[in-house]
Structure formats: structure tokens, C-alpha cells
Design an enzyme around this catalytic site. Sequence first.
Site, PDB file in Angstrom:
ATOM      1  N   TRP A 101       0.259  -1.427  -0.139  1.00 44.89           N
ATOM      2  CA  TRP A 101      -0.290   0.255  -0.264  1.00 44.89           C
ATOM      3  C   TRP A 101       0.678   1.639   0.182  1.00 44.89           C
ATOM      4  O   TRP A 101       0.328   2.441  -0.635  1.00 44.89           O
ATOM      5  CB  TRP A 101      -0.643  -0.177   1.046  1.00 44.89           C
ATOM      6  N   ASP A 171      -1.416   6.455   6.287  1.00 47.07           N
ATOM      7  CA  ASP A 171      -2.476   5.189   6.389  1.00 47.07           C
ATOM      8  C   ASP A 171      -2.626   4.662   7.628  1.00 47.07           C
ATOM      9  O   ASP A 171      -1.661   3.281   7.584  1.00 47.07           O
ATOM     10  CB  ASP A 171      -1.680   4.764   5.048  1.00 47.07           C
ATOM     11  N   LYS A 195     -11.500  -2.384   7.867  1.00 49.93           N
ATOM     12  CA  LYS A 195     -11.046  -3.403   8.938  1.00 49.93           C
ATOM     13  C   LYS A 195     -10.507  -3.030   9.969  1.00 49.93           C
ATOM     14  O   LYS A 195     -11.580  -4.054  10.886  1.00 49.93           O
ATOM     15  CB  LYS A 195      -9.175  -3.051   8.526  1.00 49.93           C
TER      16      LYS A 195
HETATM   17  N1  PMP Z   1      -3.914   0.715   2.443  1.00 49.41           N
HETATM   18  C1  PMP Z   1      -4.205  -0.151   3.410  1.00 49.41           C
HETATM   19  C2  PMP Z   1      -2.859  -0.094   4.307  1.00 49.41           C
HETATM   20  C3  PMP Z   1      -4.702  -1.267   2.853  1.00 49.41           C
HETATM   21  O1  PMP Z   1      -4.931  -1.920   3.827  1.00 49.41           O
HETATM   22  C4  PMP Z   1      -5.447  -0.952   2.154  1.00 49.41           C
HETATM   23  C5  PMP Z   1      -6.861  -2.395   1.800  1.00 49.41           C
HETATM   24  N2  PMP Z   1      -6.622  -3.387   1.810  1.00 49.41           N
HETATM   25  C6  PMP Z   1      -6.036   0.105   1.243  1.00 49.41           C
HETATM   26  C7  PMP Z   1      -4.766   1.147   1.712  1.00 49.41           C
HETATM   27  C8  PMP Z   1      -7.088   0.638   0.447  1.00 49.41           C
HETATM   28  O2  PMP Z   1      -8.222   0.505   1.067  1.00 49.41           O
HETATM   29  P1  PMP Z   1      -9.216   0.735  -0.733  1.00 49.41           P
HETATM   30  O3  PMP Z   1      -9.408  -0.633  -0.414  1.00 49.41           O
HETATM   31  O4  PMP Z   1      -9.932   1.428   1.076  1.00 49.41           O
HETATM   32  O5  PMP Z   1      -9.139   1.293  -1.096  1.00 49.41           O
END
Ligand code: PMP
Length: 359
Positions: A101, A171, A195
Site C-alpha cells: 500500500w 495511512d 478493517k
Molecule cells: N492501505 C492499506 C494499509 C490497506 O490495507 C488497504 C486495503 N487493504 C488500502 C490502503 C486500500 O484501501 P481501499 O480499498 O479502502 O482503497
Amino acid sequence: MRVHNFNAGPAVLPEEVLLEVQKNLFDYKGSGLSVMEMSHRSAEYDQIISEARSRLLKIMGLGDDYVALYLHGGASTQFYMIPLNFCAENKVANYIDTGAWSTKAWKEAKKIGVKYHLAATSEDKEFTYIPKTWQLSENPAYLHITTNNTIRGTEWKIDPDVPADLPLIADMSSNFLSRPLDFAKYDLIYGGAQKNIGPAGAAFVVIKKSLLERQNSNLPTMMDYNTHISKDSMFNTPPAFAIYVIGEVLKWIEEKGGLEAREEYNRQKAAIVYDVLDNSDFYRGTVVPEDRSWMNVPFRLPAEDLEKKFIAEAKAKGMIGLKGHRSVGGCRASIYNSLPMKAVEDLAQFMNDFEKANK
Ligand code: PMP
């Protein structure tokens, strides 16, 4: 019967919250309609979103120098909103790359054409640790980190120190509100709700107001944080039902004793799973011990066919979601905020039994 849900997200929600939502699903507190059917401009909904915003700041211990938003587009939209809003032309967006990510985050900065710099990366060891030192570029606009790598199972255990005038952006999608952090150190915190704090459909964004002084101008309306701040997170129709459920999860966190209580509970849960890994030469944890996540526990078995068997047998015993992310394989137990202790106790028992039967 409910299963033990080890999914990485969307993920387990507190049973108390699900039952409360169910109770009010048809007729929300005597209003004669469901939250799903309600005008987002109604007095009832105004109370729901206002409380979900103020309660979030309260739980984080932040004052009115911060503002909380719930936006569409997931954490992924934030990947480009952040450089678009906060990286001026003569500045450089700085990132610490801890994999998956955070890689997506800096790639998005690259894509929109801002200058970017990787202050550190743990790619040399397949993102199995958190870098302890970093090198900022000249003229940094901000430093961005990902506090928990959902796929690799690494977690920052400290809030990094940065120069006082450098915005710190994080994030926190996969470890948000799982324990107290020094949230006041951060200028922008964001993540997908799905989450630790609610269902899919809304991203949380918590911004220190002083950061807005550094905003670029002439941004597309929906991409401009000020649009959402000036309209109290309701510039357009918000993800209304998701925000309502988030509000209920936040109440649950408070009722259960806030972030200190979450920390104690999550520490115990993580210890139960890591103890199994540490006392076994059958299972192998993939992360260096000091950087292990309390939320996502990846592990390997001696062979891939044993991993398949493990996942299938666990499922038959009512434990789902133990398959590792498709990009890395193996197994992963996501043990977020609302996962009960009993789920990890049963998982540990199953892991021990499986090891005996298959060694
Ligand atoms: N950042 C992290 C640390 C994640 O785990 C995720 C999704 N698993 C995301 C960003 C992306 O999130 P989204 O699906 O809400 O765009």
C-alpha cells in the site's frame, strides 16, 4: 452460527454493533424509516454524522485544531488527494516504502507528476521489516508512512520523529484505533474504515487544520479537502449507512474502555498467535519479531499443499479468511479490533492440533 472471521477487510464487526444495527434497521429509533432511506440533510442524520465525527476526535484525544471527515473512494483515493493538495510545485513528496500500500501511495504521487522521493524502503528484504532510519530529500512537502502493512504484517511500533515544520502523514487503514498512538504528531491520518472501525464504503480522514495553509489552489472540487471541511463532510451525499455503522463501532470502542483497553486486548490476542509460531518448527512467521503486526499475522507452513489443507480444514471448523494475500501466498490471520479472544484461542488450538497431525 457465526464463524471466526480472520478476513483482512472487509472484516469482523462487534456482535453488539451488528445486533444494534439490526434492531434499528427497519425503523431507526422511531423515525419510521431506515438510515439507508433517510435524507442526509435530515435532523436525524445530521446527529449521526456529527457524532461520528466528534467521537472519532475524542477517542483519538485530539482537539478542535483537527477535523474529521468521512469520504468516498477508500484509502486509495487519498493516495492521490494527498500529493495533489499538499505537494507544491517546488517541493518533494517523501515516502517510507514498507510495501504494497505504501508503494501504491508513492506511485500515485508519481502518476500525477509531483516530485517524489523514497526516504527509506524495506524492499531489500521483501518488506519484512520497518526501516529504522530514513533520509529526507531537499525541500520535503511531507513524509508519508503506512503504519501497518496489511499484506506483509509489519507495523510501526513508534510514531516517527520528524522536523517540527515537516507534515507527517499516515495511512492507518489496518491498525487504526487498535491502541493509543501519539496522534497529535500527525498532520493527516487516513484509511479505509473496513478493517478496524466499520464496514466498507467510507474512508476516514483526520486533518490538522494548520496543514490546510499549505494547500495547493485550483483543485478539482471533490479532490479539495476544503470542499469537504467547509461542508461538514457533506458536500455531496456521504456514504450514509457506512458512517452510521462506524458511529456505532466508535461507541462500542468507548464503552469497552477506549484505546487503552483495545491495546491490552489486542496485545493478548497477538501474543496467543505469535506464541504458536514461536514454539513451533512447523509454522514460520515471516516478519522480524520487533516489527510484527498486532493486526495481521502472516505465516508459512512447510509446503504449499499443507497450507491449502490448513486453510480448508480451518474453514470446515468455522475459521475463515486464513489465506494469505494473493501477492505473497501462505497464510494470514487478521485479528482486528472486534475479533473476540475466543477466535484466536480456537485458532491456536487448531494450529497446534494441525501441526501434530501433519508433522
Ligand atoms: N492501505 C492499506 C494499509 C490497506 O490495507 C488497504 C486495503 N487493504 C488500502 C490502503 C486500500 O484501501 P481501499 O480499498 O479502502 O482503497
